[in-house]
Design a protein around this motif. Structure first.
Motif, PDB file in Angstrom:
ATOM      1  N   MET A  77      54.310  36.074  37.176  1.00 43.68           N
ATOM      2  CA  MET A  77      53.143  36.926  37.002  1.00 43.68           C
ATOM      3  C   MET A  77      52.309  36.885  38.278  1.00 43.68           C
ATOM      4  O   MET A  77      51.978  35.824  38.772  1.00 43.68           O
ATOM      5  CB  MET A  77      52.320  36.428  35.816  1.00 43.68           C
ATOM      6  CG  MET A  77      50.987  37.083  35.690  1.00 43.68           C
ATOM      7  SD  MET A  77      51.056  38.219  34.328  1.00 43.68           S
ATOM      8  CE  MET A  77      49.348  38.469  34.011  1.00 43.68           C
ATOM      9  N   GLU A  78      52.009  38.056  38.808  1.00 38.41           N
ATOM     10  CA  GLU A  78      51.193  38.167  40.009  1.00 38.41           C
ATOM     11  C   GLU A  78      49.810  38.693  39.643  1.00 38.41           C
ATOM     12  O   GLU A  78      49.667  39.548  38.772  1.00 38.41           O
ATOM     13  CB  GLU A  78      51.829  39.119  41.019  1.00 38.41           C
ATOM     14  CG  GLU A  78      53.138  38.627  41.568  1.00 38.41           C
ATOM     15  CD  GLU A  78      53.725  39.590  42.584  1.00 38.41           C
ATOM     16  OE1 GLU A  78      54.396  39.100  43.502  1.00 38.41           O
ATOM     17  OE2 GLU A  78      53.532  40.810  42.446  1.00 38.41           O
ATOM     18  N   VAL A  79      48.801  38.193  40.340  1.00 40.20           N
ATOM     19  CA  VAL A  79      47.427  38.647  40.173  1.00 40.20           C
ATOM     20  C   VAL A  79      46.835  38.836  41.555  1.00 40.20           C
ATOM     21  O   VAL A  79      46.950  37.962  42.413  1.00 40.20           O
ATOM     22  CB  VAL A  79      46.569  37.620  39.383  1.00 40.20           C
ATOM     23  CG1 VAL A  79      45.114  38.040  39.343  1.00 40.20           C
ATOM     24  CG2 VAL A  79      47.117  37.421  37.984  1.00 40.20           C
ATOM     25  N   MET A  80      46.215  39.993  41.774  1.00 41.57           N
ATOM     26  CA  MET A  80      45.521  40.223  43.035  1.00 41.57           C
ATOM     27  C   MET A  80      44.043  39.975  42.789  1.00 41.57           C
ATOM     28  O   MET A  80      43.465  40.508  41.849  1.00 41.57           O
ATOM     29  CB  MET A  80      45.744  41.638  43.550  1.00 41.57           C
ATOM     30  CG  MET A  80      45.088  41.869  44.895  1.00 41.57           C
ATOM     31  SD  MET A  80      45.732  43.308  45.751  1.00 41.57           S
ATOM     32  CE  MET A  80      47.304  42.681  46.328  1.00 41.57           C
ATOM     33  N   LYS A  81      43.446  39.144  43.625  1.00 41.89           N
ATOM     34  CA  LYS A  81      42.026  38.861  43.526  1.00 41.89           C
ATOM     35  C   LYS A  81      41.321  39.565  44.666  1.00 41.89           C
ATOM     36  O   LYS A  81      41.831  39.612  45.791  1.00 41.89           O
ATOM     37  CB  LYS A  81      41.780  37.364  43.544  1.00 41.89           C
ATOM     38  CG  LYS A  81      42.389  36.708  42.312  1.00 41.89           C
ATOM     39  CD  LYS A  81      42.041  35.262  42.184  1.00 41.89           C
ATOM     40  CE  LYS A  81      42.661  34.712  40.896  1.00 41.89           C
ATOM     41  NZ  LYS A  81      42.396  33.296  40.728  1.00 41.89           N
ATOM     42  N   VAL A  82      40.139  40.125  44.359  1.00 41.99           N
ATOM     43  CA  VAL A  82      39.402  40.934  45.316  1.00 41.99           C
ATOM     44  C   VAL A  82      37.955  40.462  45.366  1.00 41.99           C
ATOM     45  O   VAL A  82      37.314  40.325  44.331  1.00 41.99           O
ATOM     46  CB  VAL A  82      39.425  42.430  44.916  1.00 41.99           C
ATOM     47  CG1 VAL A  82      38.631  43.267  45.904  1.00 41.99           C
ATOM     48  CG2 VAL A  82      40.838  42.939  44.763  1.00 41.99           C
ATOM     49  N   ALA A  83      37.470  40.230  46.577  1.00 41.92           N
ATOM     50  CA  ALA A  83      36.058  39.886  46.775  1.00 41.92           C
ATOM     51  C   ALA A  83      35.417  40.994  47.595  1.00 41.92           C
ATOM     52  O   ALA A  83      35.858  41.285  48.706  1.00 41.92           O
ATOM     53  CB  ALA A  83      35.931  38.547  47.491  1.00 41.92           C
ATOM     54  N   ASP A  84      34.389  41.649  47.015  1.00 44.37           N
ATOM     55  CA  ASP A  84      33.583  42.616  47.757  1.00 44.37           C
ATOM     56  C   ASP A  84      32.492  41.802  48.422  1.00 44.37           C
ATOM     57  O   ASP A  84      31.503  41.418  47.794  1.00 44.37           O
ATOM     58  CB  ASP A  84      33.008  43.658  46.806  1.00 44.37           C
ATOM     59  CG  ASP A  84      32.181  44.711  47.515  1.00 44.37           C
ATOM     60  OD1 ASP A  84      31.736  44.468  48.661  1.00 44.37           O
ATOM     61  OD2 ASP A  84      31.961  45.780  46.923  1.00 44.37           O
ATOM     62  N   LEU A  85      32.658  41.506  49.683  1.00 45.15           N
ATOM     63  CA  LEU A  85      31.789  40.561  50.371  1.00 45.15           C
ATOM     64  C   LEU A  85      30.411  41.123  50.673  1.00 45.15           C
ATOM     65  O   LEU A  85      29.497  40.368  50.983  1.00 45.15           O
ATOM     66  CB  LEU A  85      32.475  40.070  51.645  1.00 45.15           C
ATOM     67  CG  LEU A  85      33.827  39.385  51.382  1.00 45.15           C
ATOM     68  CD1 LEU A  85      34.523  39.056  52.679  1.00 45.15           C
ATOM     69  CD2 LEU A  85      33.650  38.148  50.530  1.00 45.15           C
ATOM     70  N   ASN A  86      30.227  42.435  50.539  1.00 44.61           N
ATOM     71  CA  ASN A  86      28.902  43.031  50.705  1.00 44.61           C
ATOM     72  C   ASN A  86      28.115  42.984  49.402  1.00 44.61           C
ATOM     73  O   ASN A  86      26.916  42.760  49.412  1.00 44.61           O
ATOM     74  CB  ASN A  86      29.001  44.479  51.193  1.00 44.61           C
ATOM     75  CG  ASN A  86      29.483  44.554  52.613  1.00 44.61           C
ATOM     76  OD1 ASN A  86      29.058  43.796  53.470  1.00 44.61           O
ATOM     77  ND2 ASN A  86      30.406  45.464  52.872  1.00 44.61           N
ATOM     78  N   ALA A  87      28.787  43.193  48.291  1.00 48.46           N
ATOM     79  CA  ALA A  87      28.113  43.239  47.000  1.00 48.46           C
ATOM     80  C   ALA A  87      27.780  41.842  46.485  1.00 48.46           C
ATOM     81  O   ALA A  87      26.649  41.546  46.135  1.00 48.46           O
ATOM     82  CB  ALA A  87      28.972  43.983  45.979  1.00 48.46           C
ATOM     83  N   GLN A 110      39.733  40.842  39.529  1.00 43.35           N
ATOM     84  CA  GLN A 110      41.175  40.633  39.454  1.00 43.35           C
ATOM     85  C   GLN A 110      41.876  41.945  39.130  1.00 43.35           C
ATOM     86  O   GLN A 110      41.382  42.736  38.330  1.00 43.35           O
ATOM     87  CB  GLN A 110      41.517  39.621  38.363  1.00 43.35           C
ATOM     88  CG  GLN A 110      41.022  38.234  38.649  1.00 43.35           C
ATOM     89  CD  GLN A 110      41.563  37.236  37.635  1.00 43.35           C
ATOM     90  OE1 GLN A 110      42.725  37.280  37.262  1.00 43.35           O
ATOM     91  NE2 GLN A 110      40.704  36.328  37.205  1.00 43.35           N
ATOM     92  N   ILE A 111      43.005  42.151  39.759  1.00 38.71           N
ATOM     93  CA  ILE A 111      43.873  43.277  39.435  1.00 38.71           C
ATOM     94  C   ILE A 111      45.149  42.684  38.863  1.00 38.71           C
ATOM     95  O   ILE A 111      45.852  41.939  39.546  1.00 38.71           O
ATOM     96  CB  ILE A 111      44.186  44.119  40.695  1.00 38.71           C
ATOM     97  CG1 ILE A 111      42.893  44.673  41.300  1.00 38.71           C
ATOM     98  CG2 ILE A 111      45.170  45.238  40.356  1.00 38.71           C
ATOM     99  CD1 ILE A 111      43.090  45.346  42.646  1.00 38.71           C
ATOM    100  N   LYS A 112      45.415  42.992  37.606  1.00 40.31           N
ATOM    101  CA  LYS A 112      46.591  42.433  36.943  1.00 40.31           C
ATOM    102  C   LYS A 112      47.686  43.465  36.713  1.00 40.31           C
ATOM    103  O   LYS A 112      48.815  43.097  36.414  1.00 40.31           O
ATOM    104  CB  LYS A 112      46.185  41.824  35.599  1.00 40.31           C
ATOM    105  CG  LYS A 112      45.271  40.624  35.758  1.00 40.31           C
ATOM    106  CD  LYS A 112      44.931  40.014  34.421  1.00 40.31           C
ATOM    107  CE  LYS A 112      44.050  38.791  34.594  1.00 40.31           C
ATOM    108  NZ  LYS A 112      43.708  38.161  33.317  1.00 40.31           N
TER     109      LYS A 112
END
Length: 101
Positions: free
Chosen positions: A1-11, A18-20
């Motif tokens: 199982m893969e999960v992409m994690k995303v940090a919006d560093l401005n917000a 997470q994108i699953k």
């Protein structure tokens, strides 16, 4: 199982989403894979706007690890796993940012 994690560093630089959905993860990979990656460092200004990485269950290292600077006319993306740099602009950039939001 893969999960992409995303940090919006401005917000909010201390939290991440997470994108699953595997189809979305594949589409993001389809956007970044064909970029013209190069070994030389490209100019960036300040901190990145987005950081996103792919993790697999049971693995401690990130499978993919990117940072994205939104600049005009060309944004810069860094692949920290391969230590490569690329410019990204136009429709690929717009689509990528839509997925990362």
């Amino acid at each position: 199982m893969e999960v992409m994690k995303v940090a919006d560093l401005n917000a909010n630089p201390t939290s991440f989403g997470q994108i699953k959905q595997q189809q979305t993860i594949k589409r993001i990979d389809d956007i970044v894979r064909p970029l013209q990656w190069q070994d030389r460092e490209l100019p960036t200004n300040g901190d990145p706007d987005y950081s996103f990485w792919l993790e697999r269950k049971g693995e401690s290292l990130r499978v993919r690890n990117y940072e994205l600077w939104l600049n005009e006319p060309y944004s810069v993306i860094i692949d920290h796993v391969k230590l490569k740099y690329a410019f990204i602009s136009g429709e690929p950039l717009r689509e990528l940012v839509d997925y990362l939001k």
